[in-house]
Design a protein around this motif. Structure first.
Motif, short mmCIF file in Angstrom:
data_model
loop_
_atom_site.label_atom_id
_atom_site.label_comp_id
_atom_site.label_asym_id
_atom_site.label_seq_id
_atom_site.Cartn_x
_atom_site.Cartn_y
_atom_site.Cartn_z
N LYS A 44 -0.14 -2.06 -1.05
CA LYS A 44 1.23 -3.30 -0.45
C LYS A 44 2.16 -2.31 -0.78
CE LYS A 44 -1.39 -6.87 0.02
NZ LYS A 44 -3.04 -5.79 -0.40
N SER A 45 2.38 -1.45 -0.79
CA SER A 45 4.07 -0.58 -1.42
C SER A 45 4.50 -0.28 -0.29
CB SER A 45 3.66 0.71 -2.52
OG SER A 45 2.90 1.38 -1.69
N TRP A 46 3.85 -0.10 1.10
CA TRP A 46 4.54 0.26 1.81
C TRP A 46 5.99 -0.20 2.15
CZ3 TRP A 46 0.39 -3.33 3.35
CH2 TRP A 46 1.06 -4.78 3.85
N GLU A 47 6.88 0.00 3.07
CA GLU A 47 7.92 0.33 2.95
C GLU A 47 8.30 -0.06 4.79
OE1 GLU A 47 11.00 3.32 2.30
OE2 GLU A 47 10.48 3.59 0.36
N VAL A 48 9.11 -0.76 5.88
CA VAL A 48 8.61 -1.36 7.12
C VAL A 48 9.56 0.13 8.08
CG1 VAL A 48 9.95 -2.61 9.07
CG2 VAL A 48 8.98 -3.26 7.06
N ASP A 98 4.95 -5.88 11.51
CA ASP A 98 5.87 -4.58 11.79
C ASP A 98 5.24 -3.71 11.70
OD1 ASP A 98 9.06 -6.10 12.29
OD2 ASP A 98 9.15 -6.74 9.99
N PHE A 99 6.64 -2.30 12.14
CA PHE A 99 4.66 -0.85 11.59
C PHE A 99 5.79 -0.74 9.86
CE2 PHE A 99 5.03 -0.30 16.18
CZ PHE A 99 3.03 -0.24 16.37
N VAL A 100 4.71 0.02 9.43
CA VAL A 100 5.19 0.27 8.37
C VAL A 100 5.41 2.06 8.32
CG1 VAL A 100 4.42 -1.69 7.65
CG2 VAL A 100 3.03 -0.93 7.10
N GLN A 101 5.36 2.67 6.94
CA GLN A 101 5.51 3.66 6.73
C GLN A 101 4.85 4.23 5.31
OE1 GLN A 101 9.60 5.06 6.07
NE2 GLN A 101 9.88 5.52 8.30
N ALA A 102 4.15 5.29 5.62
CA ALA A 102 2.97 5.44 4.68
C ALA A 102 3.26 6.22 3.56
CB ALA A 102 1.63 5.48 4.61
N SER A 103 3.43 5.88 2.39
CA SER A 103 4.31 7.08 1.27
C SER A 103 3.22 8.25 1.48
CB SER A 103 4.66 6.23 0.05
OG SER A 103 3.66 6.11 -0.59
N ASP A 104 1.60 7.98 1.34
CA ASP A 104 0.61 8.95 0.63
C ASP A 104 -0.36 9.00 2.48
OD1 ASP A 104 -0.95 10.73 0.65
OD2 ASP A 104 -1.27 9.52 -1.03
N PRO A 105 0.28 9.65 3.36
CA PRO A 105 -0.84 9.12 4.43
C PRO A 105 -2.68 9.25 4.30
CG PRO A 105 0.96 11.17 5.01
CD PRO A 105 1.20 10.50 3.08
N SER A 106 -3.10 10.03 3.14
CA SER A 106 -4.24 10.29 2.92
C SER A 106 -4.98 9.32 2.37
CB SER A 106 -4.29 11.15 2.16
OG SER A 106 -3.97 10.66 0.63
N ILE A 107 -3.81 8.16 2.05
CA ILE A 107 -4.80 6.19 2.26
C ILE A 107 -4.49 5.48 3.21
CG2 ILE A 107 -4.18 6.70 -0.27
CD1 ILE A 107 -2.28 4.94 -0.17
N THR A 108 -4.22 6.05 4.61
CA THR A 108 -4.19 5.37 5.31
C THR A 108 -5.81 5.05 6.14
OG1 THR A 108 -4.05 7.57 7.10
CG2 THR A 108 -1.69 5.79 5.88
#
Length: 251
Positions: free
Chosen positions: A243-247, A13-23
């Motif tokens: 690992k704290s991502w959300e789908v 699945d695609f996930v959402q990053a809570s903080d884009p700076s760590i992608t």
């Protein structure tokens, strides 16, 4: 081929990053050695600004044309060649190790690196460009390099990303075996073929530029970029190791 249609279940699945700076953003592209539209590719890379860049079919001309762009990256590794199997790797990530490999039975280079994500996770990166099955080259050599790549990642305890021009379609026996050996998953499954070659013939396109990741990596995005004169489209992905991502919504 059914898994490579929107009717199939996705493998990841695609996930959402809570903080884009760590992608971590990645681009791989076969530039086509004879292609002279260097500035068009530079514009794409400048716009996307990837953390990891893998370029294939790079000779000295391409290296010189991209020198100012590559200078932005603190770590680069290259094998320049005029036989369509040159390679340039560049990253701004902290690099734990980086080497060129010549997998068994093949004289084309691969990249193996251990990199550190912005949030401090060490991961493997493997970049491949095995020879295609054309007159003078059998599928045996290509298949062996892909198999070797699977064995390199099979026993690793680190998250792993594999990218490159496999010269092999995603549903082939070789690529399916690669996934089985390595335990990697594929963004295309359940989303369509998202074909990368041939860029100039819309009626004859195949997904031979691949990305695979381990299941402990979050997939933020995966897409095909603009045509810049090569016979391949650039392929881009953004991943997440936290690992704290959300789908995310959608596929």
């Amino acid at each position: 081929m059914f898994p490579y249609t929107p009717l199939a279940q996705t493998e990841i699945d695609f996930v959402q990053a809570s903080d884009p700076s760590i992608t971590v953003s990645l681009i791989s592209v076969n530039v086509l050695m004879e292609n002279t539209l260097h500035d068009d590719l530079k514009a794409i890379i400048d716009r996307e600004d990837p953390d990891i860049l893998l370029l294939m079919e790079t000779d000295q001309v391409w290296s010189d044309a991209l020198s100012d762009l590559l200078a932005r990256y603190p770590t680069t590794k290259s094998h320049l060649a005029d036989d369509h199997y040159g390679l340039i790797f560049a990253t701004r990530l902290e690099t734990q190790s980086l080497e060129l490999l010549w997998p068994d039975a093949d004289d084309t280079p691969a990249i193996r690196a251990v990199l550190r994500s912005p949030d401090g996770v060490d991961f493997n990166f493997l970049g491949l460009h095995p020879r295609p099955p054309v007159p003078g080259n059998t599928t045996v050599v290509r298949d062996k390099q892909i198999e070797d790549a699977a064995l390199l990642t099979q026993s690793s305890i680190r998250p792993t990303v594999v990218m490159g021009d496999f010269n092999d379609v995603a549903w082939s026996w070789t690529t399916r075996r690669f996934k089985r050996y390595s335990g990697l998953v594929e963004p295309r499954v359940g989303r369509g073929m998202i074909s990368s070659f041939h860029a100039n013939y819309s009626f004859l396109r195949l997904p031979i530029d691949q990305i695979f990741i381990t299941k402990d990596i979050g997939l933020v995005s995966f897409n095909r970029l603009d045509n810049f004169g090569s016979d391949h489209f650039p392929m881009a992905a953004t991943v997440l190791f936290d690992k704290s991502w959300e789908v995310a919504d959608g596929r």
